[in-house]
Design a protein around this motif. Sequence first.
Motif, mmCIF file in Angstrom:
data_model
loop_
_atom_site.group_PDB
_atom_site.id
_atom_site.type_symbol
_atom_site.label_atom_id
_atom_site.label_comp_id
_atom_site.label_asym_id
_atom_site.label_seq_id
_atom_site.Cartn_x
_atom_site.Cartn_y
_atom_site.Cartn_z
ATOM 1 N N LYS A 9 0.858 -1.166 0.000
ATOM 2 C CA LYS A 9 0.000 0.000 0.000
ATOM 3 C C LYS A 9 0.902 1.226 0.000
ATOM 4 N N VAL A 10 0.368 2.375 -0.269
ATOM 5 C CA VAL A 10 1.132 3.614 -0.340
ATOM 6 C C VAL A 10 1.832 3.865 0.997
ATOM 7 N N VAL A 11 1.111 3.639 2.077
ATOM 8 C CA VAL A 11 1.724 3.899 3.399
ATOM 9 C C VAL A 11 2.886 2.963 3.659
ATOM 10 N N ASP A 12 2.838 1.742 3.084
ATOM 11 C CA ASP A 12 3.953 0.808 3.247
ATOM 12 C C ASP A 12 5.211 1.374 2.599
ATOM 13 N N VAL A 13 5.036 1.938 1.407
ATOM 14 C CA VAL A 13 6.187 2.484 0.691
ATOM 15 C C VAL A 13 6.662 3.756 1.365
ATOM 16 N N GLY A 15 6.388 4.603 4.441
ATOM 17 C CA GLY A 15 6.905 4.387 5.791
ATOM 18 C C GLY A 15 8.139 3.512 5.858
ATOM 19 N N VAL A 16 8.611 2.999 4.750
ATOM 20 C CA VAL A 16 9.757 2.097 4.787
ATOM 21 C C VAL A 16 11.026 2.870 5.175
ATOM 22 N N VAL A 17 11.792 2.256 5.978
ATOM 23 C CA VAL A 17 13.071 2.849 6.399
ATOM 24 C C VAL A 17 14.141 1.783 6.183
ATOM 25 N N PHE A 18 15.138 2.169 5.485
ATOM 26 C CA PHE A 18 16.244 1.246 5.222
ATOM 27 C C PHE A 18 17.363 1.537 6.232
ATOM 28 N N SER A 19 18.043 0.487 6.623
ATOM 29 C CA SER A 19 19.200 0.709 7.493
ATOM 30 C C SER A 19 20.354 1.212 6.636
ATOM 31 N N ARG A 20 21.243 1.956 7.255
ATOM 32 C CA ARG A 20 22.317 2.568 6.499
ATOM 33 C C ARG A 20 23.539 1.652 6.559
ATOM 34 N N ALA A 26 22.431 6.348 -2.369
ATOM 35 C CA ALA A 26 22.252 7.727 -1.917
ATOM 36 C C ALA A 26 20.852 7.861 -1.355
ATOM 37 N N ALA A 27 20.750 8.295 -0.147
ATOM 38 C CA ALA A 27 19.467 8.356 0.558
ATOM 39 C C ALA A 27 18.472 9.257 -0.158
ATOM 40 N N ASP A 28 18.949 10.383 -0.683
ATOM 41 C CA ASP A 28 18.035 11.302 -1.377
ATOM 42 C C ASP A 28 17.426 10.650 -2.615
ATOM 43 N N GLU A 29 18.232 9.923 -3.357
ATOM 44 C CA GLU A 29 17.735 9.266 -4.569
ATOM 45 C C GLU A 29 16.739 8.166 -4.214
ATOM 46 N N VAL A 30 17.063 7.394 -3.169
ATOM 47 C CA VAL A 30 16.151 6.326 -2.741
ATOM 48 C C VAL A 30 14.844 6.943 -2.271
ATOM 49 N N ASP A 31 14.908 8.019 -1.483
ATOM 50 C CA ASP A 31 13.697 8.673 -0.986
ATOM 51 C C ASP A 31 12.873 9.229 -2.152
ATOM 52 N N ARG A 36 8.173 8.538 -5.728
ATOM 53 C CA ARG A 36 7.547 8.279 -7.045
ATOM 54 C C ARG A 36 6.775 6.968 -7.034
ATOM 55 N N VAL A 37 7.358 5.938 -6.397
ATOM 56 C CA VAL A 37 6.668 4.647 -6.304
ATOM 57 C C VAL A 37 5.386 4.823 -5.503
ATOM 58 N N ALA A 38 5.425 5.564 -4.399
ATOM 59 C CA ALA A 38 4.246 5.796 -3.559
ATOM 60 C C ALA A 38 3.183 6.542 -4.346
ATOM 61 N N ASP A 39 3.611 7.601 -5.107
ATOM 62 C CA ASP A 39 2.649 8.363 -5.925
ATOM 63 C C ASP A 39 2.009 7.466 -6.981
ATOM 64 N N THR A 40 2.850 6.627 -7.613
ATOM 65 C CA THR A 40 2.335 5.712 -8.638
ATOM 66 C C THR A 40 1.344 4.727 -8.027
ATOM 67 N N LEU A 41 1.705 4.167 -6.859
ATOM 68 C CA LEU A 41 0.793 3.236 -6.183
ATOM 69 C C LEU A 41 -0.518 3.935 -5.823
ATOM 70 N N GLN A 42 -0.380 5.193 -5.351
ATOM 71 C CA GLN A 42 -1.580 5.950 -5.003
ATOM 72 C C GLN A 42 -2.464 6.131 -6.237
#
Length: 157
Positions: A9-13, A15-20, A26-31, A36-42
């Motif tokens: 679900k959108v909230v799953d995407v 709310g995901v947090v990756f360990s460093r 690059a955190a900014d690129e992943v975020d 974009r994935v969350a918007d697409t899912l929405q």
Amino acid sequence: MANDLDLLKVVDVEGVVFSRGLRGYAADEVDEFLDRVADTLQRYSELHATDQMRIRELETAIRENDELKMSLQNALTMAKKTSEDFLVSSQKESEAVLAQAKAKAEGMLADAVAQKTQLLGEIEELRRSKEHFVADAKAAVLRYNMLLDGLQEKKDQ
């Protein structure tokens, strides 16, 4: 195929947090990608909801059309039966009217034949009366002639 419980679900995407890690992405690129994935899912979720609602509307319309079709078929069947009944009734009525007219015509013909027979009888009776009258008139003329002849003879004597 995954069931609804396995779908992200959108909230799953969001709310995901990756360990460093040391050599992680690059955190900014992943975020940004996750956004974009969350918007697409929405968007897909909204489209899916819209499609599901449209499917329900179309299914309802199909049911209504099927009911209308059935109603129209019933009305058509009833109209056909009514038409056939009316045709049969009209034929019976026309046969009755025709039979009544024929009986009336036969009665009128019988009355005309009886009237003709009566008139022919009256004509025959008048003919005989005429013959009697002519015979009586001739006899009367003869008697008067004889009387006149008798008077003439007396006068001559």
